[in-house]
Design a protein around this motif. Structure first.
Motif, PDB file in Angstrom:
ATOM      1  N   ILE A   8     -12.759  -2.496   3.520  1.00 22.23           N
ATOM      2  CA  ILE A   8     -11.576  -1.850   2.939  1.00 22.23           C
ATOM      3  C   ILE A   8     -11.040  -2.705   1.802  1.00 22.23           C
ATOM      4  O   ILE A   8     -10.751  -2.210   0.712  1.00 22.23           O
ATOM      5  CB  ILE A   8     -10.480  -1.626   4.012  1.00 22.23           C
ATOM      6  CG1 ILE A   8     -10.896  -0.497   4.965  1.00 22.23           C
ATOM      7  CG2 ILE A   8      -9.131  -1.326   3.366  1.00 22.23           C
ATOM      8  CD1 ILE A   8     -10.002  -0.359   6.187  1.00 22.23           C
ATOM      9  N   MET A   9     -10.927  -4.009   2.034  1.00 20.65           N
ATOM     10  CA  MET A   9     -10.360  -4.904   1.021  1.00 20.65           C
ATOM     11  C   MET A   9     -11.269  -5.013  -0.202  1.00 20.65           C
ATOM     12  O   MET A   9     -10.774  -5.136  -1.323  1.00 20.65           O
ATOM     13  CB  MET A   9     -10.070  -6.279   1.626  1.00 20.65           C
ATOM     14  CG  MET A   9      -9.012  -6.263   2.734  1.00 20.65           C
ATOM     15  SD  MET A   9      -7.483  -5.335   2.353  1.00 20.65           S
ATOM     16  CE  MET A   9      -6.856  -6.258   0.958  1.00 20.65           C
ATOM     17  N   GLN A  28      -1.102  -6.604   5.103  1.00 21.86           N
ATOM     18  CA  GLN A  28      -0.466  -5.286   5.199  1.00 21.86           C
ATOM     19  C   GLN A  28      -1.403  -4.270   5.849  1.00 21.86           C
ATOM     20  O   GLN A  28      -0.979  -3.484   6.702  1.00 21.86           O
ATOM     21  CB  GLN A  28      -0.048  -4.793   3.812  1.00 21.86           C
ATOM     22  CG  GLN A  28       1.137  -5.523   3.236  1.00 21.86           C
ATOM     23  CD  GLN A  28       1.377  -5.136   1.791  1.00 21.86           C
ATOM     24  OE1 GLN A  28       0.475  -5.176   0.953  1.00 21.86           O
ATOM     25  NE2 GLN A  28       2.623  -4.767   1.488  1.00 21.86           N
ATOM     26  N   VAL A  29      -2.664  -4.279   5.451  1.00 18.82           N
ATOM     27  CA  VAL A  29      -3.629  -3.343   6.035  1.00 18.82           C
ATOM     28  C   VAL A  29      -3.842  -3.675   7.509  1.00 18.82           C
ATOM     29  O   VAL A  29      -3.798  -2.787   8.370  1.00 18.82           O
ATOM     30  CB  VAL A  29      -4.962  -3.355   5.260  1.00 18.82           C
ATOM     31  CG1 VAL A  29      -5.997  -2.475   5.955  1.00 18.82           C
ATOM     32  CG2 VAL A  29      -4.757  -2.895   3.827  1.00 18.82           C
ATOM     33  N   SER A  30      -4.055  -4.930   7.792  1.00 21.35           N
ATOM     34  CA  SER A  30      -4.289  -5.353   9.169  1.00 21.35           C
ATOM     35  C   SER A  30      -3.101  -5.008  10.074  1.00 21.35           C
ATOM     36  O   SER A  30      -3.273  -4.478  11.172  1.00 21.35           O
ATOM     37  CB  SER A  30      -4.554  -6.866   9.205  1.00 21.35           C
ATOM     38  OG  SER A  30      -4.732  -7.308  10.515  1.00 21.35           O
ATOM     39  N   THR A  60      -9.874   5.771   3.318  1.00 21.14           N
ATOM     40  CA  THR A  60      -8.524   6.313   3.443  1.00 21.14           C
ATOM     41  C   THR A  60      -7.808   5.546   4.547  1.00 21.14           C
ATOM     42  O   THR A  60      -8.432   5.025   5.472  1.00 21.14           O
ATOM     43  CB  THR A  60      -8.506   7.812   3.818  1.00 21.14           C
ATOM     44  OG1 THR A  60      -9.258   8.010   5.017  1.00 21.14           O
ATOM     45  CG2 THR A  60      -9.054   8.668   2.693  1.00 21.14           C
ATOM     46  N   LEU A  61      -6.495   5.497   4.431  1.00 22.59           N
ATOM     47  CA  LEU A  61      -5.634   4.938   5.453  1.00 22.59           C
ATOM     48  C   LEU A  61      -4.523   5.957   5.667  1.00 22.59           C
ATOM     49  O   LEU A  61      -3.842   6.342   4.710  1.00 22.59           O
ATOM     50  CB  LEU A  61      -5.066   3.593   4.998  1.00 22.59           C
ATOM     51  CG  LEU A  61      -4.247   2.798   6.002  1.00 22.59           C
ATOM     52  CD1 LEU A  61      -5.104   2.372   7.191  1.00 22.59           C
ATOM     53  CD2 LEU A  61      -3.658   1.560   5.326  1.00 22.59           C
ATOM     54  N   ALA A  75      -8.932   5.389  -1.766  1.00 18.10           N
ATOM     55  CA  ALA A  75      -9.551   4.650  -2.862  1.00 18.10           C
ATOM     56  C   ALA A  75     -11.050   4.889  -2.876  1.00 18.10           C
ATOM     57  O   ALA A  75     -11.683   4.971  -1.827  1.00 18.10           O
ATOM     58  CB  ALA A  75      -9.265   3.155  -2.728  1.00 18.10           C
ATOM     59  N   VAL A  76     -11.575   4.985  -4.082  1.00 16.22           N
ATOM     60  CA  VAL A  76     -13.012   5.029  -4.311  1.00 16.22           C
ATOM     61  C   VAL A  76     -13.309   3.949  -5.342  1.00 16.22           C
ATOM     62  O   VAL A  76     -12.617   3.854  -6.363  1.00 16.22           O
ATOM     63  CB  VAL A  76     -13.481   6.415  -4.813  1.00 16.22           C
ATOM     64  CG1 VAL A  76     -14.944   6.393  -5.209  1.00 16.22           C
ATOM     65  CG2 VAL A  76     -13.217   7.488  -3.753  1.00 16.22           C
TER      66      VAL A  76
END
Length: 153
Positions: A8-9, A28-30, A60-61, A75-76
């Motif tokens: 993801i990162m 933040q994602v974690s 996606t999140l 994001a792509v």
């Protein structure tokens, strides 16, 4: 071998222009993924879920709440844009929201984000505006637009 958060990162670092400050940090994602109502999806260059050793081309999140979903991030990686992966990710968001019995999906973006065309092509409609929400690289402000999508039965 990279785990899903690493993948993801990697996409996040490539996909989000740093001058807008929209990319999330690893923390933040974690932290977001620690909640049971937050979900992610990785996609490879063929539009499938990537094998564990393969890099991701997009993600996606999404955060779920009763009756609705919020698309937090999509994001792509730039080298894979224009190949239908963004549309595949949005279609997956809708499919997954439907399985969780959501009636609406929401997202928010800066007014000048080129992803607006993708969202509108896939049935998302502007439903609100937050004046001067984002800071432009020159210090001036730009509005955020909220989009909604109604999930049909």
């Amino acid at each position: 071998m990279k785990d899903d958060l690493d993948r993801i990162m990697d996409v996040m670092a490539a996909a989000f222009a740093p001058e807008w400050g929209e990319a999330w940090t690893r923390r933040q994602v974690s932290d977001s993924l620690a909640f049971p109502h937050t979900h992610y999806r990785l996609i490879d260059v063929y539009g499938a879920i990537p094998a564990s050793a393969d890099p991701a081309a997009g993600f996606t999140l999404v955060r779920s709440a009763p009756g609705e979903e919020e698309l937090l991030l999509i994001a792509v990686a730039p080298q894979w844009r224009g190949h239908g992966l963004g549309g595949a990710l949005l279609a997956d968001v809708v499919r997954q929201a439907r399985t969780r019995n959501a009636e609406r999906i929401f997202l928010e973006m800066r007014e000048n984000n080129s992803a607006r065309l993708l969202y509108e092509r896939h049935g998302f409609e502007p439903i609100g505006r937050r004046p001067a929400y984002y800071r432009k690289p020159d210090g001036s402000r730009i509005d955020a637009i909220t989009f909604g999508y109604t999930i049909a039965d």
